[in-house]
Design a protein around this motif. Structure first.
Motif, mmCIF file in Angstrom:
data_model
loop_
_atom_site.group_PDB
_atom_site.id
_atom_site.type_symbol
_atom_site.label_atom_id
_atom_site.label_comp_id
_atom_site.label_asym_id
_atom_site.label_seq_id
_atom_site.Cartn_x
_atom_site.Cartn_y
_atom_site.Cartn_z
ATOM 1 N N UNK A 131 0.818 -1.220 0.000
ATOM 2 C CA UNK A 131 0.000 0.000 0.000
ATOM 3 C C UNK A 131 0.847 1.264 0.000
ATOM 4 N N UNK A 132 0.292 2.328 -0.566
ATOM 5 C CA UNK A 132 0.833 3.674 -0.378
ATOM 6 C C UNK A 132 -0.093 4.393 0.589
ATOM 7 N N UNK A 133 0.492 5.224 1.437
ATOM 8 C CA UNK A 133 -0.294 5.955 2.433
ATOM 9 C C UNK A 133 -1.123 7.010 1.710
ATOM 10 N N UNK A 134 -2.431 6.972 1.960
ATOM 11 C CA UNK A 134 -3.320 7.964 1.357
ATOM 12 C C UNK A 134 -3.805 8.995 2.369
ATOM 13 N N UNK A 135 -3.741 8.637 3.657
ATOM 14 C CA UNK A 135 -4.194 9.549 4.715
ATOM 15 C C UNK A 135 -3.662 9.032 6.045
ATOM 16 N N UNK A 136 -3.504 9.939 6.999
ATOM 17 C CA UNK A 136 -3.054 9.577 8.347
ATOM 18 C C UNK A 136 -3.918 10.319 9.353
ATOM 19 N N UNK A 137 -4.345 9.594 10.389
ATOM 20 C CA UNK A 137 -5.075 10.201 11.500
ATOM 21 C C UNK A 137 -4.315 9.889 12.785
ATOM 22 N N UNK A 138 -4.157 10.900 13.638
ATOM 23 C CA UNK A 138 -3.433 10.730 14.896
ATOM 24 C C UNK A 138 -4.415 10.470 16.038
ATOM 25 N N UNK A 139 -4.019 9.543 16.931
ATOM 26 C CA UNK A 139 -4.762 9.326 18.167
ATOM 27 C C UNK A 139 -3.813 9.637 19.315
ATOM 28 N N UNK A 140 -4.196 9.271 20.523
ATOM 29 C CA UNK A 140 -3.342 9.528 21.685
ATOM 30 C C UNK A 140 -1.936 8.974 21.488
ATOM 31 N N UNK A 141 -1.826 7.692 21.156
ATOM 32 C CA UNK A 141 -0.518 7.043 21.087
ATOM 33 C C UNK A 141 -0.186 6.470 19.714
ATOM 34 N N UNK A 142 -1.166 6.369 18.844
ATOM 35 C CA UNK A 142 -0.980 5.697 17.559
ATOM 36 C C UNK A 142 -1.363 6.603 16.389
ATOM 37 N N UNK A 143 -0.845 6.237 15.237
ATOM 38 C CA UNK A 143 -1.320 6.810 13.978
ATOM 39 C C UNK A 143 -2.121 5.735 13.270
ATOM 40 N N UNK A 144 -3.209 6.135 12.667
ATOM 41 C CA UNK A 144 -3.980 5.249 11.802
ATOM 42 C C UNK A 144 -3.589 5.627 10.378
ATOM 43 N N UNK A 145 -2.888 4.695 9.721
ATOM 44 C CA UNK A 145 -2.467 4.914 8.340
ATOM 45 C C UNK A 145 -3.490 4.270 7.418
ATOM 46 N N UNK A 146 -4.038 5.056 6.523
ATOM 47 C CA UNK A 146 -4.934 4.548 5.493
ATOM 48 C C UNK A 146 -4.076 4.295 4.263
#
Length: 177
Positions: A131-146
């Protein structure tokens, strides 16, 4: 009602312990998320992986921001989800930190390929999803990589490696029925 009124006390030890116990009882496929090339390759064992959509084919992975794999994904803009086969238990443990291997050393004693993005793809895996990263969302301790899927490699003759209650399992194959 606002979010502050319904948010639990995130520091409550009982809540954290109960949540950990609950997640141990969530049976899941075992994956290794990898990124980077050559000496900059990094990876981690993870179960926080999910398909997101079929059109376009997309995945999401959750990665601790303090881990070395996070930096590799961020710098390359790509990752590979390696869905492990039952024969990959030892490598799952290595990428989870058992035995003390870190960085590039986690990749020793296994065969790796490169698919579309150049992220490491485990040759023995049941499936590789590049996959190539299309979006990133930050949480308290983690990043959610789309991730937008660029290449899929299947090895369907193998059985999956599963994790449940701190143990590894597999499923019977079609020939075992």
């Amino acid at each position: 009602m606002n979010a502050a009124q319904i948010s639990p006390d995130l520091a409550a030890p009982d809540l954290v312990d109960d949540f950990k116990a609950a997640m141990r009882l969530l049976a899941a496929s075992v994956t290794i998320i990898t990124a980077g090339q050559k000496e900059a390759r990094r990876g981690l064992t993870a179960t926080a992986v999910c398909s997101l959509s079929m059109t376009p084919p997309s995945m999401l992975v959750c990665v601790n921001r303090l881990g070395e794999a996070h930096a590799a994904i961020t710098s390359t803009g790509a990752f590979c989800v390696n869905i492990l086969a039952e024969t990959d238990e030892e490598i799952a443990k290595r990428f989870a930190g058992h035995g003390g291997a870190v960085g590039q050393d986690k990749f020793l004693n296994a065969d790796w390929l490169e698919l579309a993005t150049g992220s490491p793809a485990l040759d023995s895996a049941l499936v590789n999803i590049d996959c190539v990263v299309s979006e990133v969302t930050q949480t308290e301790s983690h990043s959610v990589f789309f991730g937008a899927v660029r290449k899929v490699r299947l090895n369907p003759a193998k059985r999956p490696l599963l994790h449940f209650n701190r143990n590894f399992f597999s499923l019977p194959g079609q020939d075992d029925a």
